[in-house]
Design a protein around this motif. Sequence first.
Motif, short mmCIF file in Angstrom:
data_model
loop_
_atom_site.label_atom_id
_atom_site.label_comp_id
_atom_site.label_asym_id
_atom_site.label_seq_id
_atom_site.Cartn_x
_atom_site.Cartn_y
_atom_site.Cartn_z
N HIS A 163 18.44 -3.49 40.77
CA HIS A 163 18.95 -2.14 40.51
C HIS A 163 19.75 -1.64 41.70
N THR A 164 21.05 -1.58 41.55
CA THR A 164 21.92 -1.11 42.63
C THR A 164 23.16 -0.49 42.02
N HIS A 165 23.86 0.31 42.81
CA HIS A 165 25.11 0.91 42.33
C HIS A 165 26.21 0.48 43.29
N VAL A 166 26.95 -0.54 42.93
CA VAL A 166 27.95 -1.08 43.85
C VAL A 166 29.38 -0.97 43.33
N ALA A 167 29.56 -0.54 42.10
CA ALA A 167 30.92 -0.51 41.55
C ALA A 167 30.98 0.50 40.42
N ALA A 193 24.30 1.14 36.19
CA ALA A 193 24.72 2.26 35.34
C ALA A 193 26.21 2.20 35.04
N VAL A 194 26.53 1.80 33.81
CA VAL A 194 27.95 1.69 33.44
C VAL A 194 28.18 2.42 32.11
N PRO A 195 29.05 3.46 32.11
CA PRO A 195 29.46 4.02 30.81
C PRO A 195 30.44 3.05 30.15
N ILE A 196 30.41 2.97 28.82
CA ILE A 196 31.33 2.04 28.14
C ILE A 196 32.77 2.45 28.40
N LEU A 197 33.00 3.78 28.39
CA LEU A 197 34.37 4.29 28.51
C LEU A 197 35.04 3.84 29.81
N SER A 198 34.27 3.71 30.89
CA SER A 198 34.89 3.27 32.14
C SER A 198 34.40 1.89 32.57
N ALA A 199 33.87 1.12 31.63
CA ALA A 199 33.38 -0.23 31.96
C ALA A 199 34.51 -1.11 32.50
N ARG A 200 35.71 -0.88 31.99
CA ARG A 200 36.85 -1.67 32.46
C ARG A 200 37.04 -1.48 33.97
N HIS A 201 36.89 -0.26 34.41
CA HIS A 201 36.99 0.05 35.84
C HIS A 201 35.88 -0.69 36.60
N THR A 202 34.65 -0.61 36.11
CA THR A 202 33.53 -1.27 36.79
C THR A 202 33.81 -2.77 36.94
N LYS A 211 27.29 -11.02 39.27
CA LYS A 211 27.11 -9.62 38.89
C LYS A 211 26.69 -9.48 37.43
N SER A 212 25.75 -8.59 37.18
CA SER A 212 25.46 -8.19 35.80
C SER A 212 25.52 -6.67 35.77
N THR A 213 25.61 -6.10 34.56
CA THR A 213 25.69 -4.64 34.45
C THR A 213 24.78 -4.15 33.32
N CYS A 214 24.32 -2.90 33.44
CA CYS A 214 23.56 -2.27 32.36
C CYS A 214 24.37 -1.09 31.84
N VAL A 215 24.46 -1.00 30.52
CA VAL A 215 25.30 0.03 29.92
C VAL A 215 24.43 1.23 29.54
N LEU A 216 24.97 2.43 29.78
CA LEU A 216 24.21 3.67 29.57
C LEU A 216 24.21 4.05 28.09
N MET A 217 23.03 4.11 27.48
CA MET A 217 22.97 4.38 26.04
C MET A 217 22.12 5.58 25.64
N ALA A 218 21.24 6.09 26.50
CA ALA A 218 20.23 7.05 26.04
C ALA A 218 20.78 8.43 25.74
N ASN A 219 22.03 8.69 26.09
CA ASN A 219 22.62 9.98 25.76
C ASN A 219 23.92 9.79 24.99
N ASN A 220 24.08 8.60 24.40
CA ASN A 220 25.27 8.32 23.61
C ASN A 220 25.17 9.08 22.29
N ILE A 279 23.78 9.08 43.94
CA ILE A 279 24.65 8.89 42.78
C ILE A 279 23.78 8.58 41.59
N THR A 280 23.88 9.35 40.55
CA THR A 280 23.11 9.02 39.36
C THR A 280 23.78 9.57 38.12
N ALA A 281 23.47 8.96 36.99
CA ALA A 281 23.96 9.48 35.71
C ALA A 281 23.19 10.73 35.31
N ASP A 282 22.17 11.06 36.09
CA ASP A 282 21.32 12.22 35.80
C ASP A 282 22.00 13.49 36.29
#
Lengths: 545, 318
Positions: free
Chosen positions: A55-59, A116-125, A137-146, A307-310
């Motif tokens: 669990h890290t936020h690097v990009a 934490a990756v939103p789909i809308l800006s996943a291209r940027h990540t 690298k692996s990523t987790c996509v944010l879904m709980a508030n979609n 930094i958090t999606a919260d």
Amino acid sequence: MLRITGGKVYDPANGVNGVIRDVCIQDGRIVADVEAGRTINATGMVVFPGGVDVHTHVAGAALNFARAMIPEDHLHSEPFVRTAIRRGGISGATPTTYVTGYLYGGLGYTTVNEAAVPILSARHTHEELRDTPIVDKSTCVLMANNEILLDQLEAGETERARHFLAWCVGAAKAYGVKAVNPGGVTAWKWGKDANTLYELVPGYNKITPAGIIQSLARIVDDLGLPHPLHLHCNNLGVPGNYATTLETLKLVESNRAHIAHIQYHAYGGNDWTTMRSESTRIADYFNAHPNLTADAGAVLFGNTVTITADGPWQHLLYKLTGRKWGNIDVENETGCGVVPYVYKEKNLVNAIQWAVGLEMLLLISDPWRMSLTTDHPNGAAFWRYPEIIELLMNADFRREQIKKLPPKVLERIILPELTREYTLYEIAIITSAGPARSLGLRQKGHLGIGADADVAVFNDIKEARKMFAYPRYVIKGGEVVIEEGEVRKTVEGHSLLTQPFHDPKIADFIRPLFQQYYTMSFDNYPVEMERLEHPDVQPCTQANS
Amino acid sequence: MGGKVSCTLGEVKNRADLIVYWGGNPAECHPRHFTKYSLMPKGRFVPNGRKDRTMILVDIRETASAKAADIFLQVRPAKDFEMITVLRALIKEQPVDTKLVAETGLTLEELTDFAQRLKKAKFGVFFFGMGLSMTRGKHMNSAALLTLAAELNAFTKFVAMPMRGHGNVTGGDVIMRWTTGYPFGVNLARGYPRFNPGEYSTIDLLIRGDTDAVLVLGADPGATMPQPAIDHMVRVPTIVLDPKVTHTSKIARVHITTAVTGISAPGTAYRMDEIPLPLKPPLKSPYPTDEEVIRRIYQAVAKKPPLMPPVRPKVPRV
């Protein structure tokens, strides 16, 4: 071809505990034996599988937003001077992408999970991850508030929700699914929060945070994703939140779940003045429930940026600090907040947070289910992991540090009573073998035959802080990338992703909704596979259900 | 003070019931902004589109955008900072200096009404243009407005966003940040990034004559920069990469014609809310892309002996 000889090997996944043996590498994999090639004499050193950060936020958009927000901190961060091998950049709380790769490699870490990756800006990540060398690298996509997903849950369309979620993971070229403050970020879009698990989410008539958590955990398991639901519980950082956390853990009893930065969710008390540690209660429940894994989210004193999606939590933190506040709400999907922060030794709340992080690491008895993280950069920057390892391995050192805390903290924490000291074998578990297993990456975190040749070689010295900060050799995919404290070669990492099964007709369902709610054309939304660096699709256990 | 409370444009489309444009003329400068993102679209929580939204324009003169506004507030030139400060006081129900109010060119009633509307909005947004950020007070004006937006979140949901323009300027900014940590004004001469706007920003470097070559990519500084900066570009070798011959091309030593990104070359453009959009070219071009030209220049330069030693000199171990 490469042979590492004479080193004490710690390979917990294969039960190897400090045995002197050779590790052989060919074509980027661990093999039984090699005939020729370079030999590294690792006598007097220890050999670990390459580190894995769960669990890290690097990009991505949020971290890049934070970079722009703290130029005054960059000024004091370590500069990385360009060489013929290495690109220039800066370290600090939000290192630049290339430096992120060098720093992770420089700690013996070879795999990271951007959490934490939103789909809308996943291209940027993915573009940033492409510029992050050395690590996979692996990523987790944010879904709980979609909101499209929540609409399906509201309408009771669980089948369609599952196909939609699977489509989203595929579209974002993600590896797993993350839930951040379920329902709370949706409420934040109207300036509110979700403080209890059973209150209705604003704008909905049926769904509650509890319902979202249960549905997502079930869907992730049904899809057979290798990593369980990556869960950032409600009420992060709030005194008294341990009750919410325990309630949440009970909700996912019949599923798997990974509890992110558990330190931030184990506080008692009613407000900031009465805040106390409740790590025992969380750890007791956790120890008895093998369906759960967690990472620490430990805190170290010093300057950092949160930094958090919260989103709602970050607004609260802004009101507390009165410093800068960044916020980016992402249409229909999630939010994001950025607040620079200083953890101070003499601050009661910060001192408790520091202690709780270590308490969680020491109280959770099974190291396989607890990974070392600082929720980079929230608790501290990832390059400070060796300081935490020292605190875990050396109870005397810990006692010395506790003496520096304000005396009134001592009655609110249990850390002084804990005498456990981590062994090297256990450190190898919480930094590599454990997180690899929790992520479901079979080729990572061990040195068995056929595993990816990601190896870290450290000096076998008493001071863990120095030992783990300066590996002697780091091998990534069979290439020696770090040697004698220098980056000697920069290799490109792989992008790890999953493509869970979904009904192809789901796209026809999403398209009109998408055109109604979004501002991007539907065909531009999914990230193209060509944009990923060395894509490496990992299997799901139930590929065609 | 500091930071930015913002959102993606879809949030404005779906939620905003109060839209404030400040120091900008979107009707003429961002002609699709009203229809695609802000005023006209029917959003999830504003189902009637324009009817559900209120638009307020703050500017120094009545531009074409004023026609689209429900309320037009004409601030006296260079008094934006004062006006924002008054608003920050009014939303917190603090007393305000009537002399300061008079300086803004607006009445206390107008400003009180504005402050009330800001607080009563369900979801409000400030879009600010160069009329705010590039006039007297400059970045302090932007910071004041961003702070006002942040403070409004104590009462309701409020965000702010700069009206970026000029092609993919946001993309340049985003990539500079992930590669160097800073958005612009970066000096790499020491082998690592240093940041100091006013010292390392383009115009300042050119006017001081600090550069011995200039590479211009997708911009026309020869048409927009101050004369001393242009004079320096004439003095040193200047190379322009552009699909067409620009003013800068005419003063440059070399002009290389490249394909048009988005029309005949692929790529990515970042929208003003920092959302990346893929560019899918419908046509082919006989000219190389910017990327290809840069790569070939880079390869040629790489053949020269390195400026830096391959590894740092060894420090003796103690």
